[in-house]
Write a protein that holds these residues in place. Sequence first.
Motif, short mmCIF file in Angstrom:
data_model
loop_
_atom_site.label_atom_id
_atom_site.label_comp_id
_atom_site.label_asym_id
_atom_site.label_seq_id
_atom_site.Cartn_x
_atom_site.Cartn_y
_atom_site.Cartn_z
N GLN A 258 0.83 -1.20 0.00
CA GLN A 258 0.00 0.00 0.00
C GLN A 258 0.87 1.25 0.00
O GLN A 258 2.02 1.24 0.43
N TYR A 259 0.26 2.33 -0.48
CA TYR A 259 0.92 3.63 -0.45
C TYR A 259 -0.05 4.75 -0.11
O TYR A 259 0.24 5.92 -0.30
N ASP A 260 -1.20 4.37 0.47
CA ASP A 260 -2.18 5.38 0.86
C ASP A 260 -1.80 5.97 2.23
O ASP A 260 -1.16 5.32 3.04
N ILE A 261 -2.21 7.21 2.44
CA ILE A 261 -1.90 7.94 3.68
C ILE A 261 -3.04 7.68 4.66
O ILE A 261 -4.16 8.16 4.46
N ASP A 262 -2.76 6.94 5.73
CA ASP A 262 -3.78 6.63 6.74
C ASP A 262 -3.86 7.76 7.77
O ASP A 262 -3.05 8.70 7.73
N PRO A 263 -4.82 7.73 8.69
CA PRO A 263 -4.96 8.83 9.67
C PRO A 263 -3.71 9.07 10.52
O PRO A 263 -3.37 10.23 10.82
N GLN A 264 -3.00 8.04 10.91
CA GLN A 264 -1.77 8.23 11.70
C GLN A 264 -0.70 8.95 10.86
O GLN A 264 -0.04 9.86 11.34
N ALA A 265 -0.57 8.56 9.60
CA ALA A 265 0.39 9.22 8.71
C ALA A 265 -0.02 10.67 8.46
O ALA A 265 0.83 11.56 8.38
N ARG A 266 -1.33 10.92 8.36
CA ARG A 266 -1.81 12.30 8.18
C ARG A 266 -1.38 13.20 9.33
O ARG A 266 -0.94 14.32 9.12
N ALA A 267 -1.51 12.70 10.55
CA ALA A 267 -1.12 13.49 11.72
C ALA A 267 0.37 13.81 11.69
O ALA A 267 0.78 14.95 12.00
N ILE A 268 1.18 12.85 11.32
CA ILE A 268 2.63 13.06 11.23
C ILE A 268 2.94 14.07 10.14
O ILE A 268 3.71 15.02 10.34
N LEU A 269 2.34 13.89 8.97
CA LEU A 269 2.59 14.81 7.85
C LEU A 269 2.05 16.21 8.14
O LEU A 269 2.64 17.20 7.68
N ASP A 270 0.96 16.31 8.89
CA ASP A 270 0.45 17.64 9.28
C ASP A 270 1.49 18.38 10.12
O ASP A 270 1.72 19.58 9.92
N SER A 271 2.14 17.68 11.06
CA SER A 271 3.17 18.35 11.88
C SER A 271 4.37 18.73 11.02
O SER A 271 4.97 19.79 11.21
N GLN A 272 4.69 17.91 10.03
CA GLN A 272 5.79 18.25 9.13
C GLN A 272 5.43 19.47 8.28
O GLN A 272 6.26 20.36 8.07
N ALA A 273 4.19 19.52 7.79
CA ALA A 273 3.75 20.65 6.98
C ALA A 273 3.80 21.95 7.77
O ALA A 273 4.23 22.99 7.24
#
Length: 173
Positions: A75-90
Amino acid sequence: MTKLKTAILIGTATLALAGCAKKRPAVLPPAPTETPSTAGQTGPGGPIGSGVAPGSDADFQRSVTSNTIHFGLDQYDIDPQARAILDSQAEWLQRNPNVRITIEGHCDERGTREYNLALGDRRANAAKNYLAAKGVSPSRMTTISYGSERPIALGSDEAAYAQNRRAVTIVLG
């Protein structure tokens, strides 16, 4: 006559270099300390005066939830946990608009080399596209796929596989 010229040339060079020698100061300056004006204060990346340069990889590491997101099998979809991490990076990237990053895509050891390189590329681009949707300029981001060539966990069990299915954000120095 050439020996005399050579001797004069070497002597002149030696004297010139001896005059450039750096002399040690008589008293060394005190070690740097926290100034009272910044003691106890915190900035967006942590304590002020902590020795970490704003916009550096160390600042990124301590300011974001994580520099790594994980994926399910194939898989390569962004799950809710990955979204939270990427939000902090953004958020960090928006506070540091001159910083460039590379997003590395990784896979576990299962699958062919070609398949894993393609999957790693899709994972890195999924993270890049998510950050771009959050307002980070795509021109600041590059992606690279390592497939299964750079595992973080050695082993051939599900625990190791899960750690190796990832995308990692690296701040370029």
